[in-house]
Write a protein that holds these residues in place. Sequence first.
Motif, PDB file in Angstrom:
ATOM      1  N   ARG A  21       0.824  -1.210   0.000  1.00 46.35           N
ATOM      2  CA  ARG A  21       0.000   0.000   0.000  1.00 46.35           C
ATOM      3  C   ARG A  21       0.852   1.252   0.000  1.00 46.35           C
ATOM      4  O   ARG A  21       0.517   2.241  -0.670  1.00 46.35           O
ATOM      5  N   THR A  22       1.953   1.225   0.746  1.00 48.87           N
ATOM      6  CA  THR A  22       2.837   2.387   0.769  1.00 48.87           C
ATOM      7  C   THR A  22       3.502   2.585  -0.586  1.00 48.87           C
ATOM      8  O   THR A  22       3.635   3.720  -1.066  1.00 48.87           O
ATOM      9  N   ALA A  23       3.901   1.500  -1.221  1.00 44.12           N
ATOM     10  CA  ALA A  23       4.566   1.599  -2.520  1.00 44.12           C
ATOM     11  C   ALA A  23       3.644   2.171  -3.584  1.00 44.12           C
ATOM     12  O   ALA A  23       4.044   3.042  -4.367  1.00 44.12           O
TER      13      ALA A  23
ATOM     14  N   TRP B  70      11.698   0.667  -2.576  1.00 46.36           N
ATOM     15  CA  TRP B  70      12.313   1.103  -3.834  1.00 46.36           C
ATOM     16  C   TRP B  70      11.237   1.446  -4.864  1.00 46.36           C
ATOM     17  O   TRP B  70      11.377   2.418  -5.635  1.00 46.36           O
ATOM     18  N   LEU B  71      10.179   0.698  -4.890  1.00 45.79           N
ATOM     19  CA  LEU B  71       9.072   0.979  -5.796  1.00 45.79           C
ATOM     20  C   LEU B  71       8.389   2.293  -5.434  1.00 45.79           C
ATOM     21  O   LEU B  71       7.987   3.072  -6.313  1.00 45.79           O
ATOM     22  N   HIS B  72       8.255   2.567  -4.133  1.00 44.69           N
ATOM     23  CA  HIS B  72       7.668   3.834  -3.689  1.00 44.69           C
ATOM     24  C   HIS B  72       8.514   5.017  -4.145  1.00 44.69           C
ATOM     25  O   HIS B  72       7.978   6.047  -4.585  1.00 44.69           O
TER      26      HIS B  72
ATOM     27  N   LEU C  80      11.680   4.173 -12.456  1.00 44.66           N
ATOM     28  CA  LEU C  80      10.537   3.667 -13.217  1.00 44.66           C
ATOM     29  C   LEU C  80      10.408   4.384 -14.552  1.00 44.66           C
ATOM     30  O   LEU C  80      10.109   3.769 -15.586  1.00 44.66           O
ATOM     31  N   PHE C  81      10.618   5.700 -14.543  1.00 45.06           N
ATOM     32  CA  PHE C  81      10.550   6.468 -15.786  1.00 45.06           C
ATOM     33  C   PHE C  81      11.681   6.071 -16.722  1.00 45.06           C
ATOM     34  O   PHE C  81      11.495   5.911 -17.930  1.00 45.06           O
TER      35      PHE C  81
ATOM     36  N   ASN D 110      -2.548   0.866 -14.230  1.00 45.98           N
ATOM     37  CA  ASN D 110      -2.620  -0.181 -13.214  1.00 45.98           C
ATOM     38  C   ASN D 110      -2.345  -1.570 -13.766  1.00 45.98           C
ATOM     39  O   ASN D 110      -2.096  -2.500 -13.012  1.00 45.98           O
ATOM     40  N   VAL D 111      -2.407  -1.722 -15.086  1.00 42.61           N
ATOM     41  CA  VAL D 111      -2.161  -3.041 -15.659  1.00 42.61           C
ATOM     42  C   VAL D 111      -0.709  -3.472 -15.449  1.00 42.61           C
ATOM     43  O   VAL D 111      -0.376  -4.647 -15.549  1.00 42.61           O
ATOM     44  N   TYR D 112       0.159  -2.500 -15.124  1.00 40.78           N
ATOM     45  CA  TYR D 112       1.578  -2.818 -14.992  1.00 40.78           C
ATOM     46  C   TYR D 112       2.030  -2.952 -13.542  1.00 40.78           C
ATOM     47  O   TYR D 112       3.227  -3.038 -13.286  1.00 40.78           O
ATOM     48  N   VAL D 113       1.115  -2.939 -12.581  1.00 44.79           N
ATOM     49  CA  VAL D 113       1.545  -2.930 -11.184  1.00 44.79           C
ATOM     50  C   VAL D 113       2.304  -4.206 -10.820  1.00 44.79           C
ATOM     51  O   VAL D 113       3.286  -4.151 -10.068  1.00 44.79           O
ATOM     52  N   HIS D 114       1.883  -5.339 -11.340  1.00 49.77           N
ATOM     53  CA  HIS D 114       2.568  -6.585 -11.017  1.00 49.77           C
ATOM     54  C   HIS D 114       3.986  -6.589 -11.592  1.00 49.77           C
ATOM     55  O   HIS D 114       4.930  -7.023 -10.922  1.00 49.77           O
ATOM     56  N   GLU D 115       4.126  -6.085 -12.822  1.00 45.05           N
ATOM     57  CA  GLU D 115       5.448  -6.033 -13.426  1.00 45.05           C
ATOM     58  C   GLU D 115       6.356  -5.068 -12.668  1.00 45.05           C
ATOM     59  O   GLU D 115       7.553  -5.322 -12.486  1.00 45.05           O
ATOM     60  N   GLN D 116       5.793  -3.958 -12.208  1.00 43.94           N
ATOM     61  CA  GLN D 116       6.584  -3.005 -11.440  1.00 43.94           C
ATOM     62  C   GLN D 116       7.046  -3.628 -10.126  1.00 43.94           C
ATOM     63  O   GLN D 116       8.197  -3.444  -9.708  1.00 43.94           O
ATOM     64  N   TYR D 117       6.154  -4.355  -9.475  1.00 40.11           N
ATOM     65  CA  TYR D 117       6.510  -4.999  -8.210  1.00 40.11           C
ATOM     66  C   TYR D 117       7.603  -6.036  -8.426  1.00 40.11           C
ATOM     67  O   TYR D 117       8.587  -6.086  -7.657  1.00 40.11           O
ATOM     68  N   VAL D 118       7.469  -6.858  -9.446  1.00 42.32           N
ATOM     69  CA  VAL D 118       8.479  -7.884  -9.730  1.00 42.32           C
ATOM     70  C   VAL D 118       9.827  -7.231 -10.029  1.00 42.32           C
ATOM     71  O   VAL D 118      10.878  -7.699  -9.570  1.00 42.32           O
TER      72      VAL D 118
END
Length: 268
Positions: free
Chosen positions: A52-54, A209-211, A232-233, A247-255
């Motif tokens: 949630r924080t990320a 790191w994601l945050h 990320l950019f 939001n479709v990329y949230v899983h890829e960002q987390y991985v």
Amino acid sequence: STEEANRLELERQRGEREKWCGILHPETGVSTFYNQMHIFFLLYVMVSLPVRTAFQITPTADDWAFWVDLFIDAAIVLDIVLNFSRYQYEKGVLVTDRATIRSSYLKSWFAIDVISVMPFDHIVRLFLAQSADEENLARATRFMRFTRIMRFARLIKLAKHQQLETAIRNLQQFLNSVGVTAMELEFALRQLGLVCILMGVVHMVGCMWLHVGRSGLMALDADGLPAPEGWLFADGWLPNNGTAPDNVYVHEQYVSAVYWAMVTMCTV
């Protein structure tokens, strides 16, 4: 007589075990279930809070997560109250005296438990709602939400209540019957514990790191125009029009973040 004294002592011990439906005594089935339930709650917080924080997610009253968090907070408040009366072992001796238990709890886990359950994020939002802009207010509440990480220290206390040595001894007796030695069991448990700790640390570091990366996506230049920056950019997660990531990329960002955390921890 000796028999009469033994009978009275057994009755006293039985009464101690049955008091408050057995939740006070560390060796009853009710107490074991209660501790396991709190361990499950803390594992849920350990996974959900960094995510949630990320992704800057704040549950509202319309979300099921809001009510789950409220239930967990209420359960921890109840646990704080019960800890003033729950029996505990000290140097192998079961302590049932209320005054001794209260004194020991106040000197050990009480401060951590109170800090972990205090809704600092809501308190900050209440006091700064009129004086801070929305962006700074959101940053402050997300930062204060990290105080709930102190709940993870409660896992140590709950593991102590679980009497893990007894459980391991029983497991060892079973495995001995199928040819597993005590040394092999100890090695396997140590490796399993190390893997679990590593997974938890990688998850939290990756979310931090994601945050950092997602915060850079919303950066503005001197004219107030979108000027995204950060890893990320640079990795191409942000569309060219300067909008927030889909939001479709949230899983890829987390991985990607967790992979960075794991590689960094294993190579530095």
